[in-house]
Design a protein around this motif. Structure first.
Motif, PDB file in Angstrom:
ATOM      1  N   GLU A   1      34.756  49.911  12.171  1.00 51.42           N
ATOM      2  CA  GLU A   1      34.720  50.120  13.742  1.00 51.42           C
ATOM      3  C   GLU A   1      33.615  49.566  14.191  1.00 51.42           C
ATOM      4  O   GLU A   1      33.585  48.814  15.347  1.00 51.42           O
ATOM      5  N   THR A   2      32.587  49.696  13.800  1.00 49.40           N
ATOM      6  CA  THR A   2      31.049  49.220  14.240  1.00 49.40           C
ATOM      7  C   THR A   2      31.160  47.752  14.323  1.00 49.40           C
ATOM      8  O   THR A   2      30.727  46.987  15.045  1.00 49.40           O
ATOM      9  N   ILE A   3      31.576  47.153  13.021  1.00 44.40           N
ATOM     10  CA  ILE A   3      31.663  45.610  13.005  1.00 44.40           C
ATOM     11  C   ILE A   3      32.454  45.230  14.164  1.00 44.40           C
ATOM     12  O   ILE A   3      32.084  44.228  14.923  1.00 44.40           O
ATOM     13  N   ASP A   4      33.570  45.728  14.320  1.00 41.22           N
ATOM     14  CA  ASP A   4      34.564  45.166  15.403  1.00 41.22           C
ATOM     15  C   ASP A   4      33.963  45.339  16.897  1.00 41.22           C
ATOM     16  O   ASP A   4      34.197  44.406  17.580  1.00 41.22           O
ATOM     17  N   ARG A   5      33.344  46.482  17.023  1.00 36.14           N
ATOM     18  CA  ARG A   5      32.518  46.950  18.315  1.00 36.14           C
ATOM     19  C   ARG A   5      31.402  45.777  18.458  1.00 36.14           C
ATOM     20  O   ARG A   5      31.515  45.201  19.655  1.00 36.14           O
ATOM     21  N   PHE A   6      30.735  45.438  17.584  1.00 35.22           N
ATOM     22  CA  PHE A   6      29.667  44.488  17.668  1.00 35.22           C
ATOM     23  C   PHE A   6      30.300  43.098  17.978  1.00 35.22           C
ATOM     24  O   PHE A   6      29.677  42.360  18.742  1.00 35.22           O
ATOM     25  N   LEU A   7      31.469  42.697  17.314  1.00 36.40           N
ATOM     26  CA  LEU A   7      31.895  41.507  17.443  1.00 36.40           C
ATOM     27  C   LEU A   7      32.401  41.131  18.926  1.00 36.40           C
ATOM     28  O   LEU A   7      32.250  40.095  19.514  1.00 36.40           O
ATOM     29  N   VAL A   8      33.146  42.104  19.317  1.00 37.90           N
ATOM     30  CA  VAL A   8      33.773  42.196  20.544  1.00 37.90           C
ATOM     31  C   VAL A   8      32.855  42.202  21.794  1.00 37.90           C
ATOM     32  O   VAL A   8      32.968  41.129  22.702  1.00 37.90           O
ATOM     33  N   SER A   9      31.712  42.734  21.791  1.00 36.37           N
ATOM     34  CA  SER A   9      30.755  42.944  22.688  1.00 36.37           C
ATOM     35  C   SER A   9      29.881  41.741  22.664  1.00 36.37           C
ATOM     36  O   SER A   9      29.543  41.127  23.626  1.00 36.37           O
ATOM     37  N   SER A  10      29.859  41.029  21.393  1.00 38.49           N
ATOM     38  CA  SER A  10      29.151  39.888  21.261  1.00 38.49           C
ATOM     39  C   SER A  10      30.129  38.493  21.898  1.00 38.49           C
ATOM     40  O   SER A  10      29.448  37.753  22.698  1.00 38.49           O
TER      41      SER A  10
ATOM     42  N   PHE B   1      29.403  36.174  25.956  1.00 38.71           N
ATOM     43  CA  PHE B   1      29.274  34.911  26.140  1.00 38.71           C
ATOM     44  C   PHE B   1      30.473  34.442  26.883  1.00 38.71           C
ATOM     45  O   PHE B   1      30.750  33.155  27.559  1.00 38.71           O
ATOM     46  N   ALA B   2      31.577  34.919  27.138  1.00 41.01           N
ATOM     47  CA  ALA B   2      32.758  34.695  27.558  1.00 41.01           C
ATOM     48  C   ALA B   2      32.480  34.337  29.115  1.00 41.01           C
ATOM     49  O   ALA B   2      33.329  33.405  29.576  1.00 41.01           O
TER      50      ALA B   2
ATOM     51  N   PHE C   1      34.982  27.610  21.432  1.00 43.48           N
ATOM     52  CA  PHE C   1      33.847  28.000  20.297  1.00 43.48           C
ATOM     53  C   PHE C   1      33.423  29.371  20.470  1.00 43.48           C
ATOM     54  O   PHE C   1      32.421  29.807  19.803  1.00 43.48           O
ATOM     55  N   LEU C   2      34.125  30.104  21.492  1.00 42.96           N
ATOM     56  CA  LEU C   2      33.639  31.586  21.705  1.00 42.96           C
ATOM     57  C   LEU C   2      33.642  32.431  20.623  1.00 42.96           C
ATOM     58  O   LEU C   2      32.517  33.300  20.185  1.00 42.96           O
ATOM     59  N   PRO C   3      34.607  32.326  19.621  1.00 43.19           N
ATOM     60  CA  PRO C   3      34.788  33.259  18.524  1.00 43.19           C
ATOM     61  C   PRO C   3      33.538  33.054  17.604  1.00 43.19           C
ATOM     62  O   PRO C   3      33.006  33.911  16.928  1.00 43.19           O
ATOM     63  N   LEU C   4      33.235  31.804  17.435  1.00 44.72           N
ATOM     64  CA  LEU C   4      32.136  31.287  16.511  1.00 44.72           C
ATOM     65  C   LEU C   4      30.746  31.699  17.032  1.00 44.72           C
ATOM     66  O   LEU C   4      29.973  32.262  16.247  1.00 44.72           O
ATOM     67  N   LEU C   5      30.571  31.416  18.150  1.00 42.16           N
ATOM     68  CA  LEU C   5      29.340  32.174  18.902  1.00 42.16           C
ATOM     69  C   LEU C   5      29.511  33.635  18.688  1.00 42.16           C
ATOM     70  O   LEU C   5      28.379  34.183  18.503  1.00 42.16           O
ATOM     71  N   ALA C   6      30.523  34.224  18.969  1.00 42.08           N
ATOM     72  CA  ALA C   6      30.575  35.886  18.760  1.00 42.08           C
ATOM     73  C   ALA C   6      30.087  36.106  17.386  1.00 42.08           C
ATOM     74  O   ALA C   6      29.354  37.089  17.217  1.00 42.08           O
ATOM     75  N   GLU C   7      30.469  35.660  16.504  1.00 39.45           N
ATOM     76  CA  GLU C   7      30.361  35.937  15.216  1.00 39.45           C
ATOM     77  C   GLU C   7      29.111  35.948  14.745  1.00 39.45           C
ATOM     78  O   GLU C   7      28.250  36.400  14.074  1.00 39.45           O
ATOM     79  N   ARG C   8      28.452  34.459  15.141  1.00 41.86           N
ATOM     80  CA  ARG C   8      26.956  34.210  14.896  1.00 41.86           C
ATOM     81  C   ARG C   8      26.208  35.278  15.475  1.00 41.86           C
ATOM     82  O   ARG C   8      25.044  35.846  14.974  1.00 41.86           O
ATOM     83  N   PHE C   9      26.452  35.722  16.913  1.00 41.25           N
ATOM     84  CA  PHE C   9      25.565  36.651  17.530  1.00 41.25           C
ATOM     85  C   PHE C   9      25.864  38.251  16.824  1.00 41.25           C
ATOM     86  O   PHE C   9      24.844  38.856  16.672  1.00 41.25           O
TER      87      PHE C   9
ATOM     88  N   LEU D   1      23.894  42.855  13.903  1.00 39.77           N
ATOM     89  CA  LEU D   1      24.234  43.769  12.739  1.00 39.77           C
ATOM     90  C   LEU D   1      23.112  43.824  11.807  1.00 39.77           C
ATOM     91  O   LEU D   1      22.767  44.695  11.088  1.00 39.77           O
ATOM     92  N   GLU D   2      22.620  42.636  11.445  1.00 37.52           N
ATOM     93  CA  GLU D   2      21.477  42.666  10.616  1.00 37.52           C
ATOM     94  C   GLU D   2      19.961  43.041  11.271  1.00 37.52           C
ATOM     95  O   GLU D   2      19.415  43.945  10.301  1.00 37.52           O
ATOM     96  N   ALA D   3      20.182  43.206  12.474  1.00 38.58           N
ATOM     97  CA  ALA D   3      18.835  43.841  13.149  1.00 38.58           C
ATOM     98  C   ALA D   3      19.003  45.475  13.125  1.00 38.58           C
ATOM     99  O   ALA D   3      18.337  46.075  13.011  1.00 38.58           O
ATOM    100  N   LEU D   4      20.373  45.909  13.516  1.00 38.81           N
ATOM    101  CA  LEU D   4      20.698  47.251  13.275  1.00 38.81           C
ATOM    102  C   LEU D   4      20.467  47.689  11.944  1.00 38.81           C
ATOM    103  O   LEU D   4      19.929  48.840  11.925  1.00 38.81           O
TER     104      LEU D   4
END
Length: 216
Positions: free
Chosen positions: A35-44, A48-49, A57-65, A70-73
């Motif tokens: 759930e946390t991973i999905d939330r961060f992916l969607v908000s990322s 950019f949207a 390219f949006l899904p790739l940018l979202a994944e990278r961000f 998540l690494e920061a958290l």
């Protein structure tokens, strides 16, 4: 694993988001919930949207961000930290100065330091002049992208370098802050951008020296 379904995505974009969610779950499995991973992916994705020039390219940018966030958290929550210092470069649009600084940090420090960048009002693309002068030094920043900062990213940083973002720059206690007064490359001819580039490189080298990291 499947990413949350969204009505505003094409079939290809939804497939790409599902693939991104699967990769993030593999990377952060056991650290964060699905759930946390999905939330961060969607908000990322949402970050950019509204300003993306190439929607595919949006899904790739979202994944990278999302990966960066998540690494920061994970560091903020003490779930993972490898001991490397984290340096965050912040400017206004994240299209020139902060991107050049990040490029030099990664070039000179390699894997010894974690480097991130962000902007208070992210632009749409990296400035062509910045890309050109960095390429002259053998550093490719063309694949980078303007992005905002988030609380977890700033909180995870050990050193925060600000470049003209003024009161918009976030302040958290216990951080080492430095303000680098640099001209905005967007307002300069190419020779002026080169001068800013060289100034940034000198500052990055001094920063690495202060962190006890040998510059390549």
């Amino acid at each position: 694993m499947s990413a949350p379904q969204r009505d505003d995505l094409s079939v290809d974009q939804q497939l790409a988001m599902t693939t991104a969610a699967t990769r993030l779950a593999t990377r952060f499995g056991g650290v964060f919930s699905v759930e946390t991973i999905d939330r961060f992916l969607v908000s990322s994705y949402d970050e950019f949207a509204g300003r993306a020039t190439i929607p595919n390219f949006l899904p790739l940018l979202a994944e990278r961000f999302a990966r960066q966030r998540l690494e920061a958290l994970a560091k903020v929550e003490g779930k993972t930290h490898d001991g490397r210092p984290v340096v965050l470069f912040l400017c206004v649009h994240n299209t020139g100065r902060s991107q050049m600084a990040l490029g030099f940090l990664q070039h000179h420090a390699g894997e010894s330091v974690v480097g991130w960048s962000g902007g208070s009002r992210p632009g749409e693309a990296i400035e062509a002049g910045a890309v050109a002068v960095m390429a002259e030094r053998g550093i490719d920043i063309a694949q980078e992208y303007p992005k905002p900062w988030t609380d977890e990213i700033v909180r995870a940083a050990d050193v925060v370098i600000t470049m003209g973002c003024g009161d918009a720059c976030p302040i958290f206690p216990g951080k080492r802050y430095e303000e680098w007064e640099l001209a905005d490359p967007a307002d300069l001819e190419l020779d002026g951008v080169r001068a800013v580039r060289d100034d940034i490189e000198r500052r990055v080298r001094r920063l690495l020296d202060s962190l006890g990291v040998a510059a390549a």
